[in-house]
Motif scaffolding. Structure first.
Motif, PDB file in Angstrom:
ATOM      1  N   SER A   1       3.153  -7.840  14.471  1.00 27.57           N
ATOM      2  CA  SER A   1       1.738  -8.113  14.227  1.00 27.57           C
ATOM      3  C   SER A   1       0.869  -7.859  15.449  1.00 27.57           C
ATOM      4  O   SER A   1      -0.321  -7.605  15.329  1.00 27.57           O
ATOM      5  CB  SER A   1       1.550  -9.555  13.757  1.00 27.57           C
ATOM      6  OG  SER A   1       1.901 -10.470  14.778  1.00 27.57           O
TER       7      SER A   1
ATOM      8  N   ILE B   1      -4.299   0.922  12.937  1.00 29.24           N
ATOM      9  CA  ILE B   1      -3.650  -0.057  13.800  1.00 29.24           C
ATOM     10  C   ILE B   1      -2.906   0.640  14.942  1.00 29.24           C
ATOM     11  O   ILE B   1      -2.489   1.790  14.818  1.00 29.24           O
ATOM     12  CB  ILE B   1      -2.695  -0.970  13.012  1.00 29.24           C
ATOM     13  CG1 ILE B   1      -1.657  -0.151  12.235  1.00 29.24           C
ATOM     14  CG2 ILE B   1      -3.465  -1.906  12.094  1.00 29.24           C
ATOM     15  CD1 ILE B   1      -0.610  -0.987  11.520  1.00 29.24           C
TER      16      ILE B   1
ATOM     17  N   ASP C   1       0.840  -1.194   0.000  1.00 33.31           N
ATOM     18  CA  ASP C   1       0.000   0.000   0.000  1.00 33.31           C
ATOM     19  C   ASP C   1       0.875   1.244   0.000  1.00 33.31           C
ATOM     20  O   ASP C   1       1.955   1.262   0.605  1.00 33.31           O
ATOM     21  CB  ASP C   1      -0.908   0.011   1.236  1.00 33.31           C
ATOM     22  CG  ASP C   1      -1.982   1.080   1.155  1.00 33.31           C
ATOM     23  OD1 ASP C   1      -2.326   1.494   0.028  1.00 33.31           O
ATOM     24  OD2 ASP C   1      -2.486   1.498   2.209  1.00 33.31           O
TER      25      ASP C   1
ATOM     26  N   GLN D   1      -1.052 -13.597   7.928  1.00 33.54           N
ATOM     27  CA  GLN D   1      -1.166 -13.743   9.369  1.00 33.54           C
ATOM     28  C   GLN D   1       0.191 -13.524  10.031  1.00 33.54           C
ATOM     29  O   GLN D   1       1.220 -13.903   9.493  1.00 33.54           O
ATOM     30  CB  GLN D   1      -1.672 -15.151   9.710  1.00 33.54           C
ATOM     31  CG  GLN D   1      -3.055 -15.453   9.165  1.00 33.54           C
ATOM     32  CD  GLN D   1      -3.432 -16.910   9.355  1.00 33.54           C
ATOM     33  OE1 GLN D   1      -2.636 -17.801   9.127  1.00 33.54           O
ATOM     34  NE2 GLN D   1      -4.657 -17.158   9.781  1.00 33.54           N
TER      35      GLN D   1
ATOM     36  N   PRO E   1      -8.011  -1.844  11.640  1.00 32.18           N
ATOM     37  CA  PRO E   1      -7.118  -1.826  10.482  1.00 32.18           C
ATOM     38  C   PRO E   1      -6.791  -0.404  10.038  1.00 32.18           C
ATOM     39  O   PRO E   1      -7.582   0.507  10.201  1.00 32.18           O
ATOM     40  CB  PRO E   1      -7.923  -2.569   9.410  1.00 32.18           C
ATOM     41  CG  PRO E   1      -8.835  -3.445  10.192  1.00 32.18           C
ATOM     42  CD  PRO E   1      -9.181  -2.655  11.420  1.00 32.18           C
TER      43      PRO E   1
ATOM     44  N   THR F   1      -4.469   0.681   4.620  1.00 32.64           N
ATOM     45  CA  THR F   1      -4.755  -0.059   3.389  1.00 32.64           C
ATOM     46  C   THR F   1      -6.214   0.058   2.989  1.00 32.64           C
ATOM     47  O   THR F   1      -6.564  -0.185   1.856  1.00 32.64           O
ATOM     48  CB  THR F   1      -4.424  -1.548   3.541  1.00 32.64           C
ATOM     49  OG1 THR F   1      -5.111  -2.068   4.678  1.00 32.64           O
ATOM     50  CG2 THR F   1      -2.944  -1.758   3.677  1.00 32.64           C
ATOM     51  N   THR F   2      -7.085   0.429   3.917  1.00 31.14           N
ATOM     52  CA  THR F   2      -8.503   0.572   3.602  1.00 31.14           C
ATOM     53  C   THR F   2      -8.822   1.965   3.100  1.00 31.14           C
ATOM     54  O   THR F   2      -9.948   2.242   2.725  1.00 31.14           O
ATOM     55  CB  THR F   2      -9.351   0.284   4.854  1.00 31.14           C
ATOM     56  OG1 THR F   2      -9.013   1.222   5.883  1.00 31.14           O
ATOM     57  CG2 THR F   2      -9.109  -1.127   5.345  1.00 31.14           C
TER      58      THR F   2
ATOM     59  N   GLN G   1      -5.196 -12.296  12.032  1.00 33.07           N
ATOM     60  CA  GLN G   1      -6.118 -12.276  10.896  1.00 33.07           C
ATOM     61  C   GLN G   1      -5.467 -11.829   9.595  1.00 33.07           C
ATOM     62  O   GLN G   1      -5.889 -12.233   8.513  1.00 33.07           O
ATOM     63  CB  GLN G   1      -7.320 -11.361  11.197  1.00 33.07           C
ATOM     64  CG  GLN G   1      -8.240 -11.865  12.292  1.00 33.07           C
ATOM     65  CD  GLN G   1      -7.653 -11.720  13.678  1.00 33.07           C
ATOM     66  OE1 GLN G   1      -6.864 -10.818  13.934  1.00 33.07           O
ATOM     67  NE2 GLN G   1      -8.036 -12.601  14.589  1.00 33.07           N
ATOM     68  N   GLY G   2      -4.438 -10.976   9.676  1.00 38.00           N
ATOM     69  CA  GLY G   2      -3.942 -10.371   8.450  1.00 38.00           C
ATOM     70  C   GLY G   2      -4.967  -9.378   7.933  1.00 38.00           C
ATOM     71  O   GLY G   2      -5.888  -8.976   8.652  1.00 38.00           O
ATOM     72  N   SER G   3      -4.845  -9.003   6.671  1.00 44.69           N
ATOM     73  CA  SER G   3      -5.784  -8.015   6.136  1.00 44.69           C
ATOM     74  C   SER G   3      -5.923  -8.095   4.630  1.00 44.69           C
ATOM     75  O   SER G   3      -4.921  -8.026   3.897  1.00 44.69           O
ATOM     76  CB  SER G   3      -5.319  -6.599   6.508  1.00 44.69           C
ATOM     77  OG  SER G   3      -6.179  -5.615   5.955  1.00 44.69           O
ATOM     78  N   MET G   4      -7.151  -8.264   4.170  1.00 43.50           N
ATOM     79  CA  MET G   4      -7.549  -8.046   2.778  1.00 43.50           C
ATOM     80  C   MET G   4      -6.727  -8.830   1.756  1.00 43.50           C
ATOM     81  O   MET G   4      -6.570  -8.415   0.622  1.00 43.50           O
ATOM     82  CB  MET G   4      -7.479  -6.548   2.449  1.00 43.50           C
ATOM     83  CG  MET G   4      -8.367  -5.698   3.312  1.00 43.50           C
ATOM     84  SD  MET G   4      -8.169  -3.942   2.992  1.00 43.50           S
ATOM     85  CE  MET G   4      -8.796  -3.839   1.316  1.00 43.50           C
TER      86      MET G   4
ATOM     87  N   TYR H   1      -1.808  -6.185  12.251  1.00 43.36           N
ATOM     88  CA  TYR H   1      -3.025  -6.867  11.835  1.00 43.36           C
ATOM     89  C   TYR H   1      -3.192  -8.241  12.465  1.00 43.36           C
ATOM     90  O   TYR H   1      -4.115  -8.969  12.137  1.00 43.36           O
ATOM     91  CB  TYR H   1      -3.044  -6.987  10.306  1.00 43.36           C
ATOM     92  CG  TYR H   1      -3.197  -5.650   9.628  1.00 43.36           C
ATOM     93  CD1 TYR H   1      -4.452  -5.128   9.332  1.00 43.36           C
ATOM     94  CD2 TYR H   1      -2.082  -4.889   9.303  1.00 43.36           C
ATOM     95  CE1 TYR H   1      -4.589  -3.897   8.727  1.00 43.36           C
ATOM     96  CE2 TYR H   1      -2.206  -3.653   8.694  1.00 43.36           C
ATOM     97  CZ  TYR H   1      -3.462  -3.162   8.412  1.00 43.36           C
ATOM     98  OH  TYR H   1      -3.592  -1.939   7.815  1.00 43.36           O
TER      99      TYR H   1
END
Length: 329
Positions: A278, A256, A224, A293, A324, A327-328, A285-288, A282
Motif C-alpha cells: 500500500s 500509483i 479492475d 485501507q 491513483p 481503476t479510474t 485512503q484506499g480507493s473508490m 493506494y
C-alpha cells in the motif's frame, strides 16, 4: 475468485441455519438469529459497529463490509428525526441487536415503498436481505456525545492499526499460496516476469500499451480489469466503459508509484505479476470503495507495445506524490 475467510464464515453460518424459519416482525419484516450474544440490546442514542452483507432476492450482493476489512458504524437515531421511518425499517432493526449478535433480516420492499412514499427499487423483487454481525455496541447512557464518539473513534483507530499491521502477512500468504518466487525492489515492489519480452524496457516518457487485471492480495478478489469477459465473470462490468488495452505514459500519467516503477522493468511482449504494498499503492485512503485501507494489490500485466516518448521533455520530479491508477480509467 477466492472469498475472504470472514465471508466464508458468515456464509457457513447462514447455511447451517437455512432450514430455520424466519420470524415475522412489524412492517413485513422477517428475521432469524444465527447467534445471540450476551450483551444488552441497543437503544436510541447507542452506536453499533457491525459487519454487514446486503443482498437482493436476485442473489446480487450490494454491499459487503468484510471485503473492506473494517466494520461500519451506525448510531441509532430517534424515529422522530427520520423522514419515512416505520416499525420494521433499518433503524428499528438496529434496536433488535446487541453486542455479539449475528442475524439475518429481510425488509419487505412493498411495505418500504408504501411507508416511505419512495418508488420500489428495480434491482430486487420482494425483499432486501441484511446479514449483521455486531462487533461492538457503544452505549450512550448519560455520556456526552463528544465522549461517546471519542470511544467510537478510538475503537476504529485500533481496527485500522490491525489492518495496517496485517499487510505484510497478506503479501507473504499470497506469495506462498501461489508458490511464487518474486524479486523485490527497494520500494517494496515484488514482481515475477512470467514471459520475457524483447527490446528495450520502458523508460520515463514512453507510452506503454497493456492489458491488466488488478486484485486484492488478501482474497484474490478482482476489482479492475480491461478484459470484458473477466469483468462480467467477476460482476464488475461497466457497460459505459470501452474495454480495450490501456495506455500509460510512464512518469507522466497519474498512476500509483508501484505502476510507474514496475512498468520500467518490462519490455514489449512481457507478461508479469506485480505485488504492490500500500505504501506505493493506494495507502491509508484506499480507493473508490473497491480497495480497502492499507491493501496490498496484485496486478497481472501484459505489455503489448512500447511507444518511445519525446527525448527533449523535462524529467518529472520524483518527489511528486503518486496518484491513483487504472481503476479510474
Amino acid at each position: 475468485m477466492k472469498k475472504s475467510i470472514l465471508f466464508l464464515t458468515a456464509a457457513a453460518a447462514l447455511a447451517m441455519t437455512s432450514c430455520q424459519s424466519f420470524k415475522k416482525g412489524d412492517g413485513g419484516l422477517e428475521y432469524k438469529f444465527i447467534k445471540e450474544g450476551s450483551g444488552e440490546k441497543a437503544t436510541t442514542g447507542d452506536v453499533l459497529a457491525f459487519n454487514l452483507i446486503v443482498e437482493t432476492d436476485r442473489d446480487s450482493v450490494l454491499a459487503n463490509t468484510y471485503d473492506m476489512g473494517l466494520p461500519q458504524a451506525q448510531p441509532i437515531m430517534p424515529d422522530s428525526t427520520l423522514q419515512g421511518s416505520y416499525p420494521g425499517d433499518p433503524n428499528s432493526i438496529l434496536r433488535m441487536l446487541g453486542e455479539g449478535d449475528s442475524a439475518v433480516f429481510r425488509i419487505n420492499l412493498d411495505t418500504m415503498a408504501a411507508r416511505t412514499g419512495q418508488p420500489k427499487p428495480e434491482f430486487a423483487d420482494k425483499y432486501l436481505q441484511f446479514t449483521f454481525k455486531v462487533e461492538k455496541v457503544f452505549k450512550k447512557g448519560d455520556l456526552a456525545d463528544s465522549v461517546l464518539f471519542e470511544q467510537v473513534n478510538k475503537y476504529f483507530e485500533g481496527e485500522i492499526e490491525k489492518i495496517k499491521n496485517a499487510e505484510e502477512g497478506k503479501i507473504n500468504s499470497y506469495i506462498q499460496k501461489n508458490k511464487l518466487q518474486p524479486k523485490k525492489t527497494a520500494s517494496g515492489l515484488q514482481y515475477v516476469i512470467k514471459e520475457e519480452g524483447s527490446g528495450k524496457v520502458a523508460a520515463v516518457g514512453d507510452t506503454v500499451v497493456l492489458n491488466y487485471t488488478g486484485a486484492l492480495a488478501a482474497n484474490s478478489k478482482i476489482f479492475d480489469t480491461n478484459d470484458p469477459e473477466l469483468a462480467k465473470k467477476n460482476k464488475i462490468h461497466n457497460p459505459m466503459r470501452t474495454y480495450e488495452p490501456i495506455r500509460v505514459r510512464v512518469g507522466k500519467d497519474p498512476v500509483i508509484a508501484g505502476w510507474t516503477e514496475g512498468l520500467q522493468l518490462l519490455n514489449k511482449g512481457s507478461k508479469a505479476t506485480f505485488i504492490i504494498p500500500s505504501s506505493i499503492g493506494y495507502g491509508q485512503q484506499g480507493s473508490m470503495g473497491a480497495i480497502p485501507q492499507y491493501a496490498p494489490l496484485v496486478f497481472d500485466v501484459e505489455v503489448l507495445d512500447i511507444i518511445a516518448g519525446p527525448k527533449d521533455e523535462e524529467v518529472p520530479n520524483p518527489e511528486m506524490p503518486a496518484m491513483p491508477a487504472p481503476t479510474t480509467r
